[in-house]
Design a protein around this motif. Structure first.
Motif, PDB file in Angstrom:
ATOM      1  N   LEU A   1      -8.200  -3.964  -1.335  1.00  0.00           N
ATOM      2  CA  LEU A   1      -7.887  -3.666   0.065  1.00  0.00           C
ATOM      3  C   LEU A   1      -7.828  -2.149   0.242  1.00  0.00           C
ATOM      4  O   LEU A   1      -7.124  -1.473  -0.515  1.00  0.00           O
ATOM      5  N   PRO A   2      -8.531  -1.611   1.242  1.00  0.00           N
ATOM      6  CA  PRO A   2      -8.504  -0.162   1.430  1.00  0.00           C
ATOM      7  C   PRO A   2      -7.095   0.380   1.673  1.00  0.00           C
ATOM      8  O   PRO A   2      -6.744   1.452   1.183  1.00  0.00           O
ATOM      9  N   SER A   3      -6.288  -0.390   2.411  1.00  0.00           N
ATOM     10  CA  SER A   3      -4.929   0.097   2.703  1.00  0.00           C
ATOM     11  C   SER A   3      -4.112   0.244   1.418  1.00  0.00           C
ATOM     12  O   SER A   3      -3.321   1.173   1.273  1.00  0.00           O
ATOM     13  N   TYR A   4      -4.332  -0.670   0.473  1.00  0.00           N
ATOM     14  CA  TYR A   4      -3.606  -0.575  -0.802  1.00  0.00           C
ATOM     15  C   TYR A   4      -4.099   0.620  -1.618  1.00  0.00           C
ATOM     16  O   TYR A   4      -3.295   1.379  -2.179  1.00  0.00           O
ATOM     17  N   LEU A   5      -5.417   0.796  -1.672  1.00  0.00           N
ATOM     18  CA  LEU A   5      -5.982   1.918  -2.437  1.00  0.00           C
ATOM     19  C   LEU A   5      -5.438   3.241  -1.917  1.00  0.00           C
ATOM     20  O   LEU A   5      -5.025   4.107  -2.693  1.00  0.00           O
ATOM     21  N   GLU A   6      -5.412   3.346  -0.611  1.00  0.00           N
ATOM     22  CA  GLU A   6      -4.967   4.595   0.000  1.00  0.00           C
ATOM     23  C   GLU A   6      -3.501   4.864  -0.323  1.00  0.00           C
ATOM     24  O   GLU A   6      -3.117   5.980  -0.682  1.00  0.00           O
ATOM     25  N   ARG A   7      -2.707   3.812  -0.216  1.00  0.00           N
ATOM     26  CA  ARG A   7      -1.275   3.980  -0.503  1.00  0.00           C
ATOM     27  C   ARG A   7      -1.055   4.336  -1.970  1.00  0.00           C
ATOM     28  O   ARG A   7      -0.269   5.224  -2.297  1.00  0.00           O
ATOM     29  N   ALA A   8      -1.794   3.649  -2.859  1.00  0.00           N
ATOM     30  CA  ALA A   8      -1.627   3.933  -4.292  1.00  0.00           C
ATOM     31  C   ALA A   8      -1.968   5.392  -4.596  1.00  0.00           C
ATOM     32  O   ALA A   8      -1.225   6.077  -5.298  1.00  0.00           O
ATOM     33  N   MET A   9      -3.095   5.868  -4.041  1.00  0.00           N
ATOM     34  CA  MET A   9      -3.481   7.268  -4.294  1.00  0.00           C
ATOM     35  C   MET A   9      -2.414   8.230  -3.782  1.00  0.00           C
ATOM     36  O   MET A   9      -2.074   9.209  -4.445  1.00  0.00           O
ATOM     37  N   ALA A  10      -1.897   7.925  -2.581  1.00  0.00           N
ATOM     38  CA  ALA A  10      -0.877   8.799  -1.985  1.00  0.00           C
ATOM     39  C   ALA A  10       0.395   8.783  -2.830  1.00  0.00           C
ATOM     40  O   ALA A  10       1.042   9.822  -3.017  1.00  0.00           O
ATOM     41  N   GLU A  11       0.744   7.612  -3.369  1.00  0.00           N
ATOM     42  CA  GLU A  11       1.971   7.524  -4.165  1.00  0.00           C
ATOM     43  C   GLU A  11       1.837   8.282  -5.491  1.00  0.00           C
ATOM     44  O   GLU A  11       2.799   8.905  -5.949  1.00  0.00           O
ATOM     45  N   PHE A  12       0.654   8.222  -6.077  1.00  0.00           N
ATOM     46  CA  PHE A  12       0.433   9.019  -7.298  1.00  0.00           C
ATOM     47  C   PHE A  12       0.526  10.517  -6.967  1.00  0.00           C
ATOM     48  O   PHE A  12       1.174  11.282  -7.682  1.00  0.00           O
TER      49      PHE A  12
ATOM     50  N   ALA B   1       2.111  11.966  -4.628  1.00  0.00           N
ATOM     51  CA  ALA B   1       3.460  12.389  -4.243  1.00  0.00           C
ATOM     52  C   ALA B   1       4.461  12.236  -5.394  1.00  0.00           C
ATOM     53  O   ALA B   1       5.646  12.524  -5.235  1.00  0.00           O
ATOM     54  N   GLY B   2       3.983  11.764  -6.546  1.00  0.00           N
ATOM     55  CA  GLY B   2       4.873  11.605  -7.691  1.00  0.00           C
ATOM     56  C   GLY B   2       5.742  10.353  -7.629  1.00  0.00           C
ATOM     57  O   GLY B   2       6.686  10.204  -8.397  1.00  0.00           O
ATOM     58  N   LYS B   3       5.428   9.439  -6.683  1.00  0.00           N
ATOM     59  CA  LYS B   3       6.209   8.194  -6.593  1.00  0.00           C
ATOM     60  C   LYS B   3       5.761   7.179  -7.635  1.00  0.00           C
ATOM     61  O   LYS B   3       6.481   6.258  -7.976  1.00  0.00           O
ATOM     62  N   ARG B   4       4.514   7.292  -8.077  1.00  0.00           N
ATOM     63  CA  ARG B   4       4.008   6.553  -9.237  1.00  0.00           C
ATOM     64  C   ARG B   4       3.471   7.618 -10.180  1.00  0.00           C
ATOM     65  O   ARG B   4       3.105   8.697  -9.746  1.00  0.00           O
ATOM     66  N   GLY B   5       3.416   7.288 -11.470  1.00  0.00           N
ATOM     67  CA  GLY B   5       2.771   8.242 -12.360  1.00  0.00           C
ATOM     68  C   GLY B   5       3.565   8.594 -13.605  1.00  0.00           C
ATOM     69  O   GLY B   5       3.053   9.250 -14.495  1.00  0.00           O
TER      70      GLY B   5
ATOM     71  N   SER C   1      -5.041  12.289  -9.234  1.00  0.00           N
ATOM     72  CA  SER C   1      -4.792  12.123  -7.794  1.00  0.00           C
ATOM     73  C   SER C   1      -4.633  13.476  -7.100  1.00  0.00           C
ATOM     74  O   SER C   1      -4.853  13.592  -5.903  1.00  0.00           O
ATOM     75  N   LEU C   2      -4.272  14.479  -7.866  1.00  0.00           N
ATOM     76  CA  LEU C   2      -4.074  15.812  -7.285  1.00  0.00           C
ATOM     77  C   LEU C   2      -5.401  16.496  -6.951  1.00  0.00           C
ATOM     78  O   LEU C   2      -5.436  17.484  -6.224  1.00  0.00           O
ATOM     79  N   SER C   3      -6.495  15.948  -7.482  1.00  0.00           N
ATOM     80  CA  SER C   3      -7.798  16.556  -7.188  1.00  0.00           C
ATOM     81  C   SER C   3      -8.246  16.221  -5.759  1.00  0.00           C
ATOM     82  O   SER C   3      -9.156  16.844  -5.233  1.00  0.00           O
ATOM     83  N   LEU C   4      -7.604  15.233  -5.161  1.00  0.00           N
ATOM     84  CA  LEU C   4      -7.960  14.892  -3.769  1.00  0.00           C
ATOM     85  C   LEU C   4      -7.116  15.751  -2.839  1.00  0.00           C
ATOM     86  O   LEU C   4      -5.908  15.876  -3.024  1.00  0.00           O
ATOM     87  N   GLN C   5      -7.805  16.320  -1.836  1.00  0.00           N
ATOM     88  CA  GLN C   5      -7.123  17.328  -1.032  1.00  0.00           C
ATOM     89  C   GLN C   5      -6.093  16.776  -0.057  1.00  0.00           C
ATOM     90  O   GLN C   5      -5.014  17.314   0.094  1.00  0.00           O
TER      91      GLN C   5
ATOM     92  N   ARG D   1       8.357   0.879 -12.543  1.00  0.00           N
ATOM     93  CA  ARG D   1       7.612   0.813 -11.288  1.00  0.00           C
ATOM     94  C   ARG D   1       8.405  -0.061 -10.321  1.00  0.00           C
ATOM     95  O   ARG D   1       8.994  -1.058 -10.747  1.00  0.00           O
ATOM     96  N   GLY D   2       8.431   0.294  -9.073  1.00  0.00           N
ATOM     97  CA  GLY D   2       9.133  -0.558  -8.115  1.00  0.00           C
ATOM     98  C   GLY D   2       9.895   0.230  -7.065  1.00  0.00           C
ATOM     99  O   GLY D   2      10.354  -0.324  -6.070  1.00  0.00           O
ATOM    100  N   ALA D   3      10.009   1.541  -7.269  1.00  0.00           N
ATOM    101  CA  ALA D   3      10.781   2.346  -6.332  1.00  0.00           C
ATOM    102  C   ALA D   3       9.891   3.088  -5.341  1.00  0.00           C
ATOM    103  O   ALA D   3      10.388   3.790  -4.459  1.00  0.00           O
ATOM    104  N   SER D   4       8.564   2.915  -5.460  1.00  0.00           N
ATOM    105  CA  SER D   4       7.672   3.741  -4.653  1.00  0.00           C
ATOM    106  C   SER D   4       7.640   3.339  -3.175  1.00  0.00           C
ATOM    107  O   SER D   4       7.303   4.142  -2.319  1.00  0.00           O
TER     108      SER D   4
END
Ligand code: HEC
Ligand code: HEC
Length: 214
Positions: free
Chosen positions: A70-81, A83-87, A100-104, A181-184
């Protein structure tokens, strides 16, 4: 000597123009869309080394399949990585956090998410309605959110799981259970509660194998 290539160029131009005009109404792709896709394809090159050319995943590198997600999930996952919420879960997650930091920005993540989700993914077989323990466990505890075929459910923010490799699924379930994992987000929190309903390593193995085979 110099004139020749210019002449050749001129003689091709009308043909190129004509075919562009003729093909445009049939292609159905606006030039803005085509440019966005091209840009996404280029961005994706930095992902392909781990996730595979078609985002099919590479279990040996711990990189899950992303195609058809799902695009919405992919986008959220990238954003969470980013932002340091996952990783911080393990060295696999750390690698992805760095990438994930290579994406502007959000716009690049959106572009990539829609490109990746449209990459061809394996058609999911409807699991046989058997009395099999794994089938029952999956449908009773997971299917309500992730879908009967583990195809994902956008409205419930539940990702597609079908076709993910067994090791990735197992690792994520263990991360949810250990609290790594679980707090993001509140969605991740929901999943953490669900992971904790699994009884132990035997259930985890059963369910991970079942999903990986879909
Ligand atoms: C160095 C290898 C590597 C590269 C390059 C890489 N990734 Fe990843 N990616 C991973 C690994 C490993 C994971 C699994 C992380 C985990 O286990 O938590 C992952 C996870 C993800 C996830 C989360 C998947 C899920 O189901 O939750 C997304 C989304 C993702 N990557 C997108 C990308 C994108 C987009 C790029 C390119 C900009 C990229 N990755 C580049 C290794 C990589
Ligand atoms: C209440 C709805 C719900 C139920 C029930 C549920 N999940 Fe989830 N699951 C989610 C959500 C939402 C996410 C996304 C979490 C996030 O964004 O980090 C998720 C994520 C996952 C992930 C990580 C996927 C990835 O791409 O990294 C796995 C694996 C998973 N679920 C397996 C299961 C299994 C196995 C069960 C049954 C025992 C189950 N889920 C039951 C909602 C649910």
């Amino acid at each position: 000597m110099i004139k020749r290539p210019i002449k050749a160029g001129l003689s091709f131009k009308p043909i190129a123009l004509l075919s562009a005009v003729l093909l445009m109404p049939f292609s159905g792709v606006s030039s803005a869309e085509a440019t966005a896709k091209q840009q996404a394809k280029q961005l994706f090159q930095s992902c392909a080394s781990c996730h595979g050319q078609q985002a099919e995943g590479q279990a040996a590198l711990g990189a899950p399949t992303l195609a058809g997600q799902l695009p919405s999930y992919l986008e959220r996952a990238m954003a969470e990585f980013a932002a340091g919420k996952r990783g911080q879960e393990d060295h696999y997650a750390q690698q992805m956090a760095a990438m994930s930091l290579s994406l502007q920005d959000e716009q690049q993540r959106k572009l990539l998410a829609s490109y990746i989700s449209a990459l061809p993914s394996k058609e999911i077989q409807v699991p046989a309605r058997s009395g099999d323990a794994a089938y029952r466990l999956y449908q009773a505890s997971c299917g309500g959110c992730h879908g009967v075929k583990a195809e994902g459910n956008k409205a419930l923010n539940s990702p597609r799981l079908a076709g993910m490799d067994e090791a990735y699924i197992t690792r994520q379930l263990e991360h949810f259970r250990s609290g790594k994992r679980g707090a993001s987000s509140r969605y991740a929190k929901q999943m953490q509660m669900m992971a904790n309903t699994l009884k132990g390593p035997q259930d985890i193995k059963l369910i991970s194998q079942f999903i990986a085979k879909l």
